[in-house]
Design a protein around this motif. Structure first.
Motif, short mmCIF file in Angstrom:
data_model
loop_
_atom_site.label_atom_id
_atom_site.label_comp_id
_atom_site.label_asym_id
_atom_site.label_seq_id
_atom_site.Cartn_x
_atom_site.Cartn_y
_atom_site.Cartn_z
N GLN A 107 52.27 29.13 62.18
CA GLN A 107 52.47 30.34 62.98
C GLN A 107 51.16 31.14 63.08
O GLN A 107 50.80 31.63 64.14
CB GLN A 107 53.54 31.22 62.36
N ALA A 108 50.49 31.27 61.95
CA ALA A 108 49.25 32.05 61.91
C ALA A 108 48.22 31.51 62.89
O ALA A 108 47.44 32.27 63.48
CB ALA A 108 48.68 32.07 60.50
N ASN A 109 48.23 30.18 63.10
CA ASN A 109 47.27 29.57 64.02
C ASN A 109 47.49 29.99 65.46
O ASN A 109 46.59 29.82 66.30
CB ASN A 109 47.34 28.04 63.91
N LEU A 110 48.67 30.54 65.75
CA LEU A 110 48.98 30.99 67.11
C LEU A 110 48.72 32.48 67.29
O LEU A 110 48.90 33.00 68.40
CB LEU A 110 50.45 30.70 67.44
N LEU A 111 48.30 33.15 66.21
CA LEU A 111 48.20 34.61 66.23
C LEU A 111 46.76 35.06 66.02
O LEU A 111 45.88 34.26 65.74
CB LEU A 111 49.11 35.19 65.14
N ALA A 112 46.57 36.36 66.14
CA ALA A 112 45.25 36.96 65.90
C ALA A 112 45.43 38.30 65.22
O ALA A 112 46.54 38.85 65.17
CB ALA A 112 44.50 37.14 67.22
N GLY A 113 44.34 38.81 64.67
CA GLY A 113 44.35 40.16 64.10
C GLY A 113 45.32 40.33 62.95
O GLY A 113 45.49 39.44 62.11
N GLU A 114 46.00 41.48 62.94
CA GLU A 114 46.89 41.82 61.83
C GLU A 114 48.07 40.86 61.72
O GLU A 114 48.53 40.55 60.62
CB GLU A 114 47.38 43.25 61.98
N ALA A 115 48.57 40.40 62.86
CA ALA A 115 49.70 39.48 62.83
C ALA A 115 49.30 38.17 62.15
O ALA A 115 50.07 37.61 61.35
CB ALA A 115 50.19 39.21 64.25
N ARG A 116 48.12 37.67 62.46
CA ARG A 116 47.61 36.44 61.81
C ARG A 116 47.42 36.67 60.31
O ARG A 116 47.82 35.84 59.49
CB ARG A 116 46.30 36.02 62.46
#
Length: 216
Positions: A107-116
């Motif tokens: 999931q983290a690989n699809l996100l950026a910033g605080e969400a990642r």
């Protein structure tokens, strides 16, 4: 569901995708009977298996479809962990925590910033929970697998940080990979030894680079 999941492991492309979809449907059918209240152990096993099938589906997808499947996988693992507790079923608890860590990392690989950052933090927590059970002495192969996964997540965390925080995460990642290599020796696990050694080498190179030379 499990038979279809095993079939999918032998296939690729559209055939693999179709078998995984059938496996997901079968697990969901089972969960109409295997409820948390009536048959918690079967419920947890099926939720864990559903999470695995959804995670494998996600690997074949991109964009919103991939994100949706990973969300569903994380939810399924969370449901399994309502039953698979550290005290009641430690081995199953550790397995599902490791699986959850993988889904969160993806999931983290699809996100950026605080969400990642948040997802990576949750993944690291899940792997550390698994390692409370998966010890070097009791289950060395599982210990090595989870340490490798932990090293990757910590390395990704370091990429979001700077200064002392970055240095600390890189050091923790290096330690995790070195722990994995205590089991993944060249003699007994040549493939995994090469894989983890490569991961470790890349991380050591990153650690040696001045921050102002790091890629954006």
């Amino acid at each position: 569901g499990t038979a279809l999941w095993d079939q999918a492991g032998l296939l690729s492309g559209d055939l693999r995708a179709r078998k995984l979809e059938e496996a997901v449907s079968a697990y969901r059918e089972a969960l109409k009977v295997y409820t948390f209240d009536e048959s918690p152990a079967d419920y947890a096993t099926t939720q864990n298996n559903l999470g695995n099938a959804l995670s494998n589906q996600a690997n074949l997808l991109a964009g919103e479809a991939r994100a949706r499947r990973l969300d569903e996988a994380v939810t399924a693992y969370g449901e399994a962990l309502k039953v698979r507790t550290f005290d009641e079923s430690p081995a199953d608890y550790a397995m599902t925590q490791n699986n959850l860590g993988n889904a969160l990392s993806n999931q983290a690989n699809l996100l950026a910033g605080e969400a990642r950052a948040r997802r990576l933090d949750e993944a690291v927590t899940a792997y550390r929970e698994a390692l409370k059970v998966r010890t070097f002495d009791e289950s060395p192969a599982d210990y090595a697998m989870t340490q490798n996964n932990l090293g990757a997540a910590l390395g990704d965390q370091a990429g979001l940080l700077s200064g002392d925080l970055r240095a600390r995460k890189l050091e923790e990642a290096v330690s995790a990979y070195r722990e994995a290599l205590k089991v993944y020796t060249k003699e007994h696990f040549p493939h995994y030894h090469e894989l983890v050694s490569r991961n470790l080498e890349i991380l050591l190179q990153r650690r040696a680079e001045p921050e102002d030379e790091l890629p954006a």
